[in-house]
Design a protein around this motif. Sequence first.
Motif, mmCIF file in Angstrom:
data_model
loop_
_atom_site.group_PDB
_atom_site.id
_atom_site.type_symbol
_atom_site.label_atom_id
_atom_site.label_comp_id
_atom_site.label_asym_id
_atom_site.label_seq_id
_atom_site.Cartn_x
_atom_site.Cartn_y
_atom_site.Cartn_z
ATOM 1 N N UNK A 32 1.967 17.038 -0.838
ATOM 2 C CA UNK A 32 1.717 17.918 0.457
ATOM 3 C C UNK A 32 1.226 16.538 1.528
ATOM 4 N N UNK A 33 1.065 16.952 2.817
ATOM 5 C CA UNK A 33 1.739 16.488 3.995
ATOM 6 C C UNK A 33 0.782 15.291 4.379
ATOM 7 N N UNK A 34 -0.251 14.627 3.428
ATOM 8 C CA UNK A 34 -1.042 13.837 4.175
ATOM 9 C C UNK A 34 0.058 12.656 3.389
ATOM 10 N N UNK A 35 0.475 13.246 2.667
ATOM 11 C CA UNK A 35 0.933 12.236 1.322
ATOM 12 C C UNK A 35 2.370 11.835 1.474
ATOM 13 N N UNK A 84 0.753 -1.179 -0.167
ATOM 14 C CA UNK A 84 -0.145 -0.152 0.195
ATOM 15 C C UNK A 84 1.023 0.765 -0.158
ATOM 16 N N UNK A 85 0.151 2.316 -0.582
ATOM 17 C CA UNK A 85 1.176 3.540 0.269
ATOM 18 C C UNK A 85 1.869 3.908 1.350
ATOM 19 N N UNK A 86 3.155 4.185 1.365
ATOM 20 C CA UNK A 86 3.671 4.098 2.432
ATOM 21 C C UNK A 86 2.883 5.118 3.730
ATOM 22 N N UNK A 87 2.748 5.950 4.243
ATOM 23 C CA UNK A 87 1.633 5.924 5.321
ATOM 24 C C UNK A 87 0.791 6.290 5.346
ATOM 25 N N UNK A 88 -0.117 5.139 4.793
ATOM 26 C CA UNK A 88 -1.155 4.798 4.874
ATOM 27 C C UNK A 88 -1.373 3.958 5.588
ATOM 28 N N UNK A 89 -0.076 2.836 5.102
ATOM 29 C CA UNK A 89 0.406 1.089 5.620
ATOM 30 C C UNK A 89 0.868 1.587 6.276
ATOM 31 N N UNK A 90 2.018 2.162 7.361
ATOM 32 C CA UNK A 90 2.794 2.405 8.468
ATOM 33 C C UNK A 90 1.959 3.021 9.742
ATOM 34 N N UNK A 91 1.356 4.176 9.681
ATOM 35 C CA UNK A 91 0.381 4.649 10.553
ATOM 36 C C UNK A 91 -0.996 4.620 10.560
ATOM 37 N N UNK A 92 -1.648 4.670 9.973
ATOM 38 C CA UNK A 92 -3.320 3.995 9.545
ATOM 39 C C UNK A 92 -3.098 2.735 10.572
#
Length: 316
Positions: free
Chosen positions: A121-124, A78-86
């Motif tokens: 942006x910062x969300x991604x 998955x996309x990195x920020x989502x598969x780690x932080x979510x």
Amino acid sequence: MQEIKPRAMRDVFIEALRVKMAEDELIFFLSADFGSPALDKLRELYPNRFLNVGIAEQNLINVATGLALEGFKVYAYAIAPFITMRCYEQIRVNLAVLSQIRPMCVNIIGVGAGFSYDMSGPTHHCLEDLSIMGTLPNVTVFSPSDYSSAERYVDETLKIGIRYLRFDAKPLHNIDAEEINVKNGFRVVKEGNNSVIISTGFMTHKAVEYADTLKTLDKNIGVIDLFLPSDFNYDALEKVLNTYDTLISLEEGIGKAGGLDSKILHFLNSRKLLKSYTPLAMQGGYSFEIGSRESLHEHFEMGLQNVIRVLKGHNG
């Protein structure tokens, strides 16, 4: 000689994994509604060992855990920020904690490390992963700088263990360096005189660029690519650093928060190495300015001029 085109880490890795799937029926690939041309081919060839769970990263980790407990070698993508932080709690409990008593093979593939999605942006932007994933026991963080390194790591991912693969989203050229030695966790890209840059991921490309530019100014700077920031060989790195007095680290991550700089500081302190060390990383909050990756580096004072400033400060 024909120039080799840049390639995305994920495509080369998935292509190499697809070959392994023909030999090993225990390999299972999961996606959180995230694709790539290479993945389309894998899904076509092995529909019974591919599952798209949808935009549901927390469930992705739950399903990956269940498959791994049944003996599969699992890849969760998955996309990195989502598969780690979510889904951090699921990773912590299902994988980091449970794997200590129930050995399993799960590889978390996060695409979009650092400022890969610079214009989004910062969300991604994924700047926290080096810190939060690196703090989990029983989890190895792999942060390659080019696609050949990603490809050579495939065999390692087939072994028992929990790994986070931190892939850049953009196509990149291979770096001219020695092949990765997984036992060392780093590779020497350039040898220098008194100063060396230690970098990880995309920033190794910038470190090479900075070193090449500085060479025209009669400054010979070494470059070390630390691709296993959570698990590198202290003895081997100490031996390499014996010839250097000045260290600079470069990371697309949050400084002073457990990322690459913290790993290096712990290493230097544990070995009682007296070096001049300056970390260059993101400081002072998120950026809402839309711009290129290079402009973000300048904004956070991680660019060439900042490296020059550090070197001038050390040399007086």
